[in-house]
Enzyme design. Sequence first.
Site, PDB file in Angstrom:
ATOM      1  N   ARG A  45       3.986 -16.479  14.391  1.00  0.00           N
ATOM      2  CA  ARG A  45       3.796 -15.175  13.734  1.00  0.00           C
ATOM      3  C   ARG A  45       4.319 -14.105  14.690  1.00  0.00           C
ATOM      4  O   ARG A  45       4.785 -14.426  15.785  1.00  0.00           O
ATOM      5  CB  ARG A  45       2.309 -14.917  13.455  1.00  0.00           C
ATOM      6  CG  ARG A  45       1.481 -14.790  14.718  1.00  0.00           C
ATOM      7  CD  ARG A  45       0.058 -14.385  14.424  1.00  0.00           C
ATOM      8  NE  ARG A  45      -0.686 -14.223  15.675  1.00  0.00           N
ATOM      9  CZ  ARG A  45      -1.988 -13.967  15.720  1.00  0.00           C
ATOM     10  NH1 ARG A  45      -2.696 -13.880  14.600  1.00  0.00           N
ATOM     11  NH2 ARG A  45      -2.596 -13.807  16.868  1.00  0.00           N
TER      12      ARG A  45
ATOM     13  N   ASN B 264      -0.572  -6.093  11.756  1.00  0.00           N
ATOM     14  CA  ASN B 264      -1.651  -6.706  12.533  1.00  0.00           C
ATOM     15  C   ASN B 264      -1.234  -6.698  13.999  1.00  0.00           C
ATOM     16  O   ASN B 264      -0.241  -7.329  14.367  1.00  0.00           O
ATOM     17  CB  ASN B 264      -1.907  -8.149  12.084  1.00  0.00           C
ATOM     18  CG  ASN B 264      -3.178  -8.704  12.727  1.00  0.00           C
ATOM     19  OD1 ASN B 264      -4.284  -8.318  12.364  1.00  0.00           O
ATOM     20  ND2 ASN B 264      -3.004  -9.567  13.715  1.00  0.00           N
ATOM     21  N   GLU B 265      -1.954  -5.912  14.754  1.00  0.00           N
ATOM     22  CA  GLU B 265      -1.743  -5.916  16.218  1.00  0.00           C
ATOM     23  C   GLU B 265      -0.276  -5.737  16.599  1.00  0.00           C
ATOM     24  O   GLU B 265       0.380  -6.665  17.116  1.00  0.00           O
ATOM     25  CB  GLU B 265      -2.290  -7.224  16.822  1.00  0.00           C
ATOM     26  CG  GLU B 265      -3.795  -7.357  16.653  1.00  0.00           C
ATOM     27  CD  GLU B 265      -4.376  -8.578  17.361  1.00  0.00           C
ATOM     28  OE1 GLU B 265      -5.601  -8.576  17.614  1.00  0.00           O
ATOM     29  OE2 GLU B 265      -3.611  -9.517  17.677  1.00  0.00           O
TER      30      GLU B 265
ATOM     31  N   GLU C  33     -11.968  -6.717  14.540  1.00  0.00           N
ATOM     32  CA  GLU C  33     -12.142  -8.142  14.843  1.00  0.00           C
ATOM     33  C   GLU C  33     -12.928  -8.324  16.133  1.00  0.00           C
ATOM     34  O   GLU C  33     -12.762  -7.557  17.080  1.00  0.00           O
ATOM     35  CB  GLU C  33     -10.796  -8.846  15.049  1.00  0.00           C
ATOM     36  CG  GLU C  33      -9.878  -8.955  13.869  1.00  0.00           C
ATOM     37  CD  GLU C  33      -8.572  -9.661  14.244  1.00  0.00           C
ATOM     38  OE1 GLU C  33      -7.560  -9.388  13.600  1.00  0.00           O
ATOM     39  OE2 GLU C  33      -8.577 -10.456  15.226  1.00  0.00           O
TER      40      GLU C  33
ATOM     41  N   GLU D 261      -4.750 -21.780  14.254  1.00  0.00           N
ATOM     42  CA  GLU D 261      -6.023 -21.211  14.737  1.00  0.00           C
ATOM     43  C   GLU D 261      -7.204 -21.874  14.031  1.00  0.00           C
ATOM     44  O   GLU D 261      -8.260 -21.270  13.848  1.00  0.00           O
ATOM     45  CB  GLU D 261      -6.032 -19.697  14.527  1.00  0.00           C
ATOM     46  CG  GLU D 261      -5.120 -18.979  15.503  1.00  0.00           C
ATOM     47  CD  GLU D 261      -5.228 -17.467  15.405  1.00  0.00           C
ATOM     48  OE1 GLU D 261      -5.092 -16.808  16.439  1.00  0.00           O
ATOM     49  OE2 GLU D 261      -5.465 -16.969  14.277  1.00  0.00           O
TER      50      GLU D 261
ATOM     51  N   HIS E 273     -10.321 -21.609  15.826  1.00  0.00           N
ATOM     52  CA  HIS E 273     -10.928 -20.313  16.133  1.00  0.00           C
ATOM     53  C   HIS E 273     -12.160 -20.178  15.257  1.00  0.00           C
ATOM     54  O   HIS E 273     -12.120 -20.481  14.067  1.00  0.00           O
ATOM     55  CB  HIS E 273      -9.947 -19.175  15.834  1.00  0.00           C
ATOM     56  CG  HIS E 273     -10.382 -17.885  16.450  1.00  0.00           C
ATOM     57  ND1 HIS E 273     -11.434 -17.144  15.946  1.00  0.00           N
ATOM     58  CD2 HIS E 273      -9.956 -17.234  17.545  1.00  0.00           C
ATOM     59  CE1 HIS E 273     -11.613 -16.079  16.703  1.00  0.00           C
ATOM     60  NE2 HIS E 273     -10.732 -16.109  17.685  1.00  0.00           N
TER      61      HIS E 273
HETATM   62  C1  GLA Z   1      -6.094 -11.593  16.981  1.00  0.00           C
HETATM   63  C2  GLA Z   1      -5.469 -11.653  15.603  1.00  0.00           C
HETATM   64  C3  GLA Z   1      -6.150 -12.623  14.688  1.00  0.00           C
HETATM   65  C4  GLA Z   1      -6.477 -13.884  15.431  1.00  0.00           C
HETATM   66  C5  GLA Z   1      -7.373 -13.550  16.578  1.00  0.00           C
HETATM   67  C6  GLA Z   1      -7.746 -14.776  17.332  1.00  0.00           C
HETATM   68  O1  GLA Z   1      -6.921 -10.599  17.187  1.00  0.00           O
HETATM   69  O2  GLA Z   1      -5.428 -10.412  14.960  1.00  0.00           O
HETATM   70  O3  GLA Z   1      -5.273 -12.899  13.643  1.00  0.00           O
HETATM   71  O4  GLA Z   1      -5.322 -14.460  15.922  1.00  0.00           O
HETATM   72  O5  GLA Z   1      -6.686 -12.727  17.461  1.00  0.00           O
HETATM   73  O6  GLA Z   1      -8.523 -14.460  18.414  1.00  0.00           O
END
Ligand code: GLA
Length: 703
Positions: free
Chosen positions: A140, A178-179, A332, A380, A383
């Site tokens: 990604r 996202n980030e 998050e 993940e 996770h």
């Molecule tokens: C980030 C991403 C999420 C996921 C988490 C895992 O913050 O935004 O999609 O990958 O990390 O810790």
Amino acid sequence: MSAPDAARAVGAELRSDGAAVQAPSAASPFAPFAPPQFLFGGDWSPEQWDRATWHEDIALMQRAKVNTVSLGIFSWSSLEPSEGVYETGWLEEVIDLLTEAGIGFFLATPTASPPPWFTRAHPEAMPVRPDGVRLTHGSRDTYAISAPAYRAASRAIARMLAERFGDHPGLRGWHLHNEYGTLDHGPEAARAFRTWLRARYGTLEELNRQWTTAFWSQGYGEWEEITPPRTTQYLHNPAQQIDFRRFSSDEMLAAMGEQRGEIRAAGSRAPVTTNFMLPSWNHLEQWSWADELDVVSIDHYLDTTGPDAETHIAYGGDLTRSWSGGPWVLMEQNASGIRIGDRTLAKSRRQTIRHSLGYLARGSQSSLFFQWRASAGGSEQWHSGLVPHAGGSTRRFETVCELGALLEQITPAVSLPADGPLIAAEVGILWHADGWWALETPHLPSDAISYSDEVRATHRSFWRAGIPTDFVRPGADASGYRLLVVPCLYPLSETQVAWLEDYVAGGGELVVTYLSGISDPSLRIVPGGYPGRLRDLLGVRVEEMLPLPAGEQVALDTGAVVEEWTELLEAVDAQPLALYSHDELRGRPAITRAARGKGHAVYLSARLRQDSRDAFLAETAARLGISATLTGAAERGLEAVRRRGDGADFLFLLHHGAEPVTVRGAGTDLVSGSSAARGLAVEPGGWAVIALAPDAPVEIVHG
Ligand code: GLA
């Protein structure tokens, strides 16, 4: 379901046309982010699951009192299976299910992970590493931020989502991308970087001067010769490096702005945010981003267990509140684990709850997690999720339900004060990404000093003293802070120096550490002695920087212990507060204080060991009459944070210590319903949220 019914279902206010009134926020023309309750839930990826699981999830969400999910973050290939062909049926169905259940949503633009068809159609829009390797899909965050095809596709899908869902009553806000954080060193970035540099420097001559390109015959004759700092034989040019970081932040910000533009053009008035990160690296200049967001949000993953985890939460919370200028969104966090090195260590039930309360206490309007349901597949899958692989009949999910119920109980604390800050802080810590990027350039006198560590160590000291702190933007109104600390802000502009001088002249107490004000914004060292930019203000002149061998410690005459860094300095017209007492520098000033106007400027030339830093900053605060939120709490391991609300204060008490502590004050604990008038006991590992009249006194009576 009609829009007004749907609106009522999710508790949203109604506009005259029946559509939901979207909560506006500070940096934008909107009001501060003020949802009717703390937002609770997390990232939900229904595109990974079948319809039966959707229904099970909704039922579990209702059981846990979840009221918000983030949707669509990595759903590009599900929403646009081929170029320009959009499929939103599944998302409409999901949103209807959520709305019927009274659950609202942040809707993401899925631009952090372009689908495989996009790579094939637009290979030039994949990012290039410094070594020239072009990345491809398969993970990604694979996008070249300056590539026109990527920007166009991102605008198109943002527009499509906004036209389809932009005024949905359940829409709590836009989660753009996202980030943001993929750096690109390819031809697209190079082109955009040159444009950025032209705007910044105007002429090649000025760029060559600012970048000191006469060094190692790096002089540029044509703009086209300039590239991002790609892999090269030896050390990079520091000015080129920091400018590339600044450019990359601005370029990503421009891309985010385009998406917001599409959303606004489609008529959506929902607040816009994007989730910052706070890991061991930094790609954004957060203040300029915050200016473009309706509310700042962050993903926060702890990098340590035990007591310092609590400090890390406070650091993340105070930093994000400061960037946001008030309420913010925790987008998050990890539900049940802390990834340390090669393993994920479990959080206890109490940690999960106290951690969430820690963020809320410091101004978050949400406790959102990654992710709702642990993935069955994908990279993940291990996770953690609020719903673990073992499902809803688990102790983990019981904790989630407990947390959901608790957040409902403390709903009054989500309210915002009519005026003034959420947290009344008299201490400010200067923050700017330039400090981070400057200390990442190579071959400094010591590469062991990291901006993040220095800022965190400074914040940690005040946390340990129970003293609330804000982070401050250079140039902002700092008159409300009696104490302003500047940890290792290496480059400073003349404007920033003048701002610091005004702060002190106006009566502020400034504490500046080593490696601050050393250079101009292009990292050119100001000659004549360090810290060149601040010599006059501090009344000192540093002749030599003297890093210590790794692990070596020396002492000051005050008993303070120094590690990593010392300096040979002359106190020009400043008073020594502490002297070095080791051979090399025996009797030389280590800490000085200069009177300037109505204030004072203190210089810390030595890197104090954490405990000595704690003592020094606590003494400085005490000397200025700055007190802890709850006297005696920090010493007992009781974290006390007073969040101001609408006509009330909310004292969050998070007990990280080992002995019960009893607190007394004219208030009621929203968690237990008990009055604190005759004393309220907080058990080790426990918590309380006491609603009080504004500024009502509270004291510790036992423990
Ligand atoms: C980030 C991403 C999420 C996921 C988490 C895992 O913050 O935004 O999609 O990958 O990390 O810790």
